[in-house]
Structures are given as structure tokens and as C-alpha cells.
Design a protein around this motif. Structure first.
Motif, PDB file in Angstrom:
ATOM      1  N   ARG A 158       6.881   2.626   3.082  1.00  0.00           N
ATOM      2  CA  ARG A 158       7.744   3.650   2.481  1.00  0.00           C
ATOM      3  C   ARG A 158       7.430   5.036   3.040  1.00  0.00           C
ATOM      4  N   GLU A 159       6.149   5.317   3.275  1.00  0.00           N
ATOM      5  CA  GLU A 159       5.783   6.617   3.835  1.00  0.00           C
ATOM      6  C   GLU A 159       6.322   6.769   5.258  1.00  0.00           C
ATOM      7  N   LEU A 207      13.874  -2.124   0.910  1.00  0.00           N
ATOM      8  CA  LEU A 207      13.358  -0.829   1.342  1.00  0.00           C
ATOM      9  C   LEU A 207      14.433  -0.048   2.096  1.00  0.00           C
ATOM     10  N   SER A 209       0.806  -1.218   0.000  1.00  0.00           N
ATOM     11  CA  SER A 209       0.000   0.000   0.000  1.00  0.00           C
ATOM     12  C   SER A 209       0.841   1.269   0.000  1.00  0.00           C
ATOM     13  N   GLY A 210       2.149   1.127   0.230  1.00  0.00           N
ATOM     14  CA  GLY A 210       3.015   2.303   0.334  1.00  0.00           C
ATOM     15  C   GLY A 210       3.159   2.811   1.752  1.00  0.00           C
ATOM     16  N   THR A 219      10.024   7.396   4.983  1.00  0.00           N
ATOM     17  CA  THR A 219      10.281   8.759   4.505  1.00  0.00           C
ATOM     18  C   THR A 219      10.203   9.750   5.656  1.00  0.00           C
TER      19      THR A 219
END
Length: 327
Positions: A260-261, A292, A256-257, A264
């Protein structure tokens, strides 16, 4: 005598009749009861058992989409069925951090019982219809089900229009949720037990209790009041070194991302705080996680067998050195 076609029923009248028939079907099929199909399970759990049985290896995200349930509801259903010995998670051959769902022997037995109950229920009803009416019913229901599916598929979920939200800092219940996510995942993939879960909960509670604090931050992926993802930075401003901890994402959010979010935000934080190095522990075999980490500048620094978490694994230490200005 001349045949005269009767005027078509108005659209509003058709809608009201369909709604009335739908309510009656829901009642007669037993969906208003707390359990369904001669089982001890709620209707949504019965459907989950059937779907997993028909699609061995389905992941939690796809199961949620099929059942039209939000991710947190699906996660709770799967956790209950695991606890009851009906479902087991197996590591995906394509991604060591992802799980596939399979029915256990007990789950297969329950599925057969549900199938027998449903077959008898439908068979008994069909005996009251002529063969021609049975075929007309099938065609009509197929058309109606397809129309509903197309309409529902074109709409975003009302339960979670934007998916889980990322919140910063402690929120009530997050410690238990994060410890539970870690315990289930690492028990399934690395056979960790109570020692590991207790250690996660104890250390996380101490960390969260000290917030807010310089160099420390906690981010949570929250949906419907439950924490489904987390990541923390435990930094020491005096040494300029930060520890990345408790990074985990629920199976239903894989791809779903969310991960990574979270990374970040964490890397932005350590750079803003001036940390020169950020490090973390992980295990050999978690290839998706490694990719990742490496995409954010982490590199493998050391690797050795260890048992600090209650089971022997190949531990890996990754670290990221803050880029120098102009590089």
C-alpha cells in the motif's frame, strides 16, 4: 547440628554463571559448527525445517518471527531449501498472493533424520542424570526459556528496527532481486519459467538503465541490502499515459503495509506528473492485488486469455483515470 541457610548468590554472579552455561550449551549442542544435527544445513535452516514440519502451512512472516530472524534472512533460507527440494510453496486458500510453506517428501525424510539425531543426543545426556534431576532440569529450562521469550517479545528487532526502507531509483543488485521475486512467485502460482524471468530481467534492466528520466520512477523496499519489494511507473509525458510495472512484495512482507505504501507513492507521482491515465496488466485470481488496485481507483477494463508471459493465463488490464479537480 543447626541448619544454616547459605547466603543467596549475588545477581551479577548468577548472570555470569548463566552466560557461561549458555555458551557451553551452544558449543555442546553443535551450534558453533557450520552444519547441525547430522545434516548439511546451517543451524537456522535446521530449525526452519523443524518448524515447517510441526506447522505445515506456516507463512514466511510467521516463520521469521518464530525463529527470531529478519525477513531477508528467512527469505534466503526458504529459497535455498526450495532449491534443495526440501520445501515447497503452496497458494494460500485465503489469499492467492500469499504462500504457505510445506515440507516435501525429501524434507520430511530430513526432518525424521534430524529428530532421530536430536533424540539420541538428549537421551544419551539424560542417562547421566537421576530421574529427580531430569525433572528439575525440565522445570528450570522451561522457566528460563519462557523468561527469555517474554523479554525478547517485548523488544523490537535490533536487526530491522523500522522494517524495510523504501528507496527511490536504481540501486546495485535490485534488478536481480526483483527478477528473482517475480520468477519464484509466478513459477509457484502460474508455472511461468525461464522465458518470463528473462523477460522481466531484460525489460527492467533497460528501464533502470534509462533512469532518471521524465515520467519514470522506481521504488524499492530494501532491507539489509536486498530488494524485497518493488514498483515502477513507466510514463510517457507526451501521451499523458503511465504504465505501472514490476509491482511485487516478498512473501515475508505480506500484510506489512509495504504494498500500500508503494502504491501511495506511485499514485502521488502520477498525479504530480499530470498523467491522465495509469494502467497495468495482472492475472485473474490475484484477488488481494485486485482489491488493492481498486482501492486506488483502478477498474477492470478488459480481460482475455493470453500467453505473452510463457504460459496461458487470463490476463486483465486495469486502468485509473486521474480524478478531475473538485471531484
Amino acid at each position: 547440628m543447626d541448619f544454616v541457610d547459605s547466603p543467596a548468590q549475588s545477581r551479577d554472579a548468577t548472570i555470569l554463571e548463566l552466560r557461561d552455561f549458555s555458551r557451553k550449551l551452544v558449543r555442546e549442542l553443535g551450534f558453533m559448527r557450520s552444519t547441525l544435527a547430522d545434516s548439511d544445513l546451517a543451524p537456522s535452516a535446521v530449525h526452519a525445517v523443524l518448524e515447517i514440519g510441526m506447522r505445515p502451512g506456516v507463512n514466511a512472516r510467521d516463520l521469521a518471527q518464530t525463529l527470531r530472524l529478519d525477513k531477508s534472512n528467512t527469505s534466503r533460507q526458504i529459497a535455498r531449501m526450495e532449491a534443495d527440494g526440501l520445501v515447497e510453496r503452496r497458494t494460500s486458500p485465503d489469499d492467492a498472493r500469499s504462500s504457505e510453506l510445506h515440507l516435501t517428501a525429501q524434507g520430511q525424510a530430513l526432518r525424521r533424520r534430524i529428530d532421530r539425531f536430536a533424540t539420541e543426543q538428549v537421551s544419551s545426556a539424560l542417562r547421566r542424570l537421576l530421574p529427580a534431576d531430569q525433572q528439575a532440569l525440565l522445570r528450570s529450562l522451561a522457566l528460563y526459556a519462557d523468561a527469555l521469550a517474554q523479554d525478547n517479545g517485548a523488544k523490537p528487532s535490533a536487526a530491522a528496527p523500522g522494517g524495510p526502507l523504501i528507496e527511490e531509483g536504481y540501486r546495485p543488485g535490485c534488478i536481480g532481486d526483483i527478477a528473482s521475486l517475480h520468477a519464484r512467485f509466478y513459477a509457484a502460482h502460474w508455472h511461468f519459467g525461464a522465458f518470463f524471468e528473462q523477460r522481466v530481467a531484460t525489460e527492467l534492466a533497460a528501464f533502470a538503465g534509462a533512469l532518471p528520466a521524465a515520467g519514470k520512477a522506481l521504488w524499492l523496499g530494501v532491507e539489509n541490502g536486498r530488494t524485497l519489494a518493488s514498483l515502477a511507473i513507466d510514463g510517457d509525458p507526451h501521451t499523458g499515459v503511465a504504465h505501472l510495472r514490476w509491482f511485487i512484495v516478498d512473501d515475508g512482507l505480506r500484510g506489512s503495509g509495504m504494498g500500500r505504501e508503494l502504491m501511495t507513492r506511485a499514485m502521488d507521482f502520477v498525479d504530480e506528473q499530470g498523467f491522465q491515465e495509469t494502467w497495468l496488466w495482472t492475472f485473474k485470481g490475484l484477488d488481494a492485488a485486485r482489491h488493492l488496485y481498486e482501492s486506488f481507483g483502478f477498474a477492470l477494463r478488459e480481460e482475455a486469455e493470453g500467453a505473452q508471459w510463457g504460459a496461458t493465463v487470463t490476463e486483465q488490464r486495469f486502468s485509473r483515470i486521474k480524478p478531475k479537480p473538485g471531484r
